[in-house]
Every structure is written in C-alpha cells, then in structure tokens.
Design an enzyme around this catalytic site. Structure first.
Site, PDB file in Angstrom:
ATOM      1  CD  GLN A   1       2.895  20.691  -2.750  1.00 34.91           C
ATOM      2  OE1 GLN A   1       3.373  19.537  -3.706  1.00 34.91           O
ATOM      3  NE2 GLN A   1       2.998  21.799  -2.624  1.00 34.91           N
ATOM      4  CD  GLU A   2       2.089  20.076   3.530  1.00 36.91           C
ATOM      5  OE1 GLU A   2       2.586  21.038   4.189  1.00 36.91           O
ATOM      6  OE2 GLU A   2       1.083  20.334   2.672  1.00 36.91           O
ATOM      7  CB  THR A   3       8.260  16.064   3.164  1.00 36.34           C
ATOM      8  OG1 THR A   3       8.047  15.186   2.365  1.00 36.34           O
ATOM      9  CG2 THR A   3       7.491  16.042   4.784  1.00 36.34           C
TER      10      THR A   3
END
Length: 225
Positions: free
Chosen positions: A79-81
C-alpha cells in the site's frame, strides 16, 4: 532371551516413532518469506525491479514469526509503495508535498537540515526529521543529513521500514492477525470512515490478496479499522 530382546526392540521402535510424531517446534518459530511468495505479493512490477526489491528485503534480515505477520507487513508495504513500484512518495518527487514533513510536533524534536526534505521514503514510507533521525540512530546511518538514500539503497529502504514497524510495535497486532489495529498505527487517518477511507479499502484489498500468497484464507478478525 530372544523373546525379551524382541520385545525391547519393538518398544524402542515405538518410542522413536512416538518421539518423531511430536511437534517440538515452538509455536512462534520464525518462518521465511520465499521468493515465490514475494513474487506473488508483488506481481505488478517487472522481474528486474522485483529482483532488486527482493535482494533488499533479504538483506534487511527480517523474518516473520508466522504467516499472518508476513502477509500483514507485506500488505502495508504494498500500500505504501504502490506495490513496490516506488520507494519514494510521489508527491515528494513532483514537489507538491516537499514542505509538508519538515517539522515534528513536539519540543526537542530534531530540526530539518536545510536543503533536505523528509517526505515518505523506504518500504513503509517514513517521514519527518524525527523518524529519519530515529531510524538513522538505530541503524547507525546519518539519515538526517542524507534522507535521500532511503529511496536509493534497496537494503536500507527495507531496514528503515523494519525499524518503523518494530519501533511502533506493529508486530503485535500483525502476528495476531489484527490488520485493523496495525493500520491504526501506520495511518490512523484511514480509520473511522473519514476522508481517507478509500485508501483503507485499497489497503485491505491488498491484504486479502497477499494472505493467499501465504496459504491463508479470509481474515478471522475484521481488517477494517
């Protein structure tokens, strides 16, 4: 004598078989994330880039306590990357948020170094000078004066992510399969049906898919916070 010897031999064989049948491995024994599981978790990047990310992940030295934890962490990383397409926040790259993360909100926090910016970088996109300083101190790397390397060094990107994960105690809910609680730690703004609820829906969808890479079914605990 022969009958006694035979009985002893049989008893010995039974005892060995019984001992082998006992699972002596600890319940929380560390497991390994395999290359195939990593590929399954991040199928949307080309093989060359995935190999680079995989190499960095291995060099981080992180091992999950169980498959629940592996799926949990990798879902947050995904999700973050943007599914490992980037190790640096897009809005930092295009300059739209470069000044958003320059000040930590407590007295005594380290100040931003002039000429450097502290937007999200690494496997879990740490931001703000205080987090760069904390990670740098733990890893014995000067990240306050060189935050850019978190996005360019594959191993460091993962090590910094693991530092955040460990420092913020995300492992406790992740190991227990409580994805919602781990989301509250990494980005509480997504919780409660607020403006970022669409991001949480994406995060949960990634989590459910990555669980399949580790042979896990539907979450037993509600993954939405």
């Amino acid at each position: 004598m022969q009958s006694i010897s035979l009985l002893l031999a049989v008893a010995l064989l039974v005892g060995v078989a019984f001992a082998r049948s006992i699972d002596r491995s600890p319940r929380n024994a560390e497991s390994e994330v395999t290359a195939d599981q990593f590929k399954c978790a991040f199928p949307d990047i080309d093989e060359n880039l995935r190999n680079q990310r995989w190499d960095g992940f291995q060099k981080s030295g992180w091992k999950p306590a169980n498959n629940e934890e592996a799926a949990c962490l990798l879902a947050h990383v995904s999700q973050e990357t943007d599914s490992l397409k980037t190790l640096e926040e897009y809005c930092g790259q295009d300059g739209t948020c470069k000044d958003n993360y320059q000040t930590c909100d407590w007295n005594g926090a380290p100040a931003a170094v002039p000429g450097h910016y502290y937007w999200g970088r690494g496997a879990l996109q740490i931001s703000y000078p205080c987090n760069y300083k904390g990670a740098g101190d733990a890893l014995q790397v000067d990240l306050l004066n060189n935050p850019e390397q978190v996005a360019t060094n594959q191993a460091l990107a993962w090590k910094v992510g693991v530092w955040f994960y460990t420092d913020k105690q995300m492992s406790t809910p992740c190991q227990a399969g409580d994805f919602a609680a781990s989301t509250r730690i990494i980005n509480s703004g997504e919780c409660g049906g607020g403006a970022l609820s669409d991001r949480q829906a994406q995060r949960v969808e990634k989590y459910k898919k990555i669980r399949g890479c580790f042979g896990l079914g539907e979450p037993s605990t509600n993954p939405t916070c």
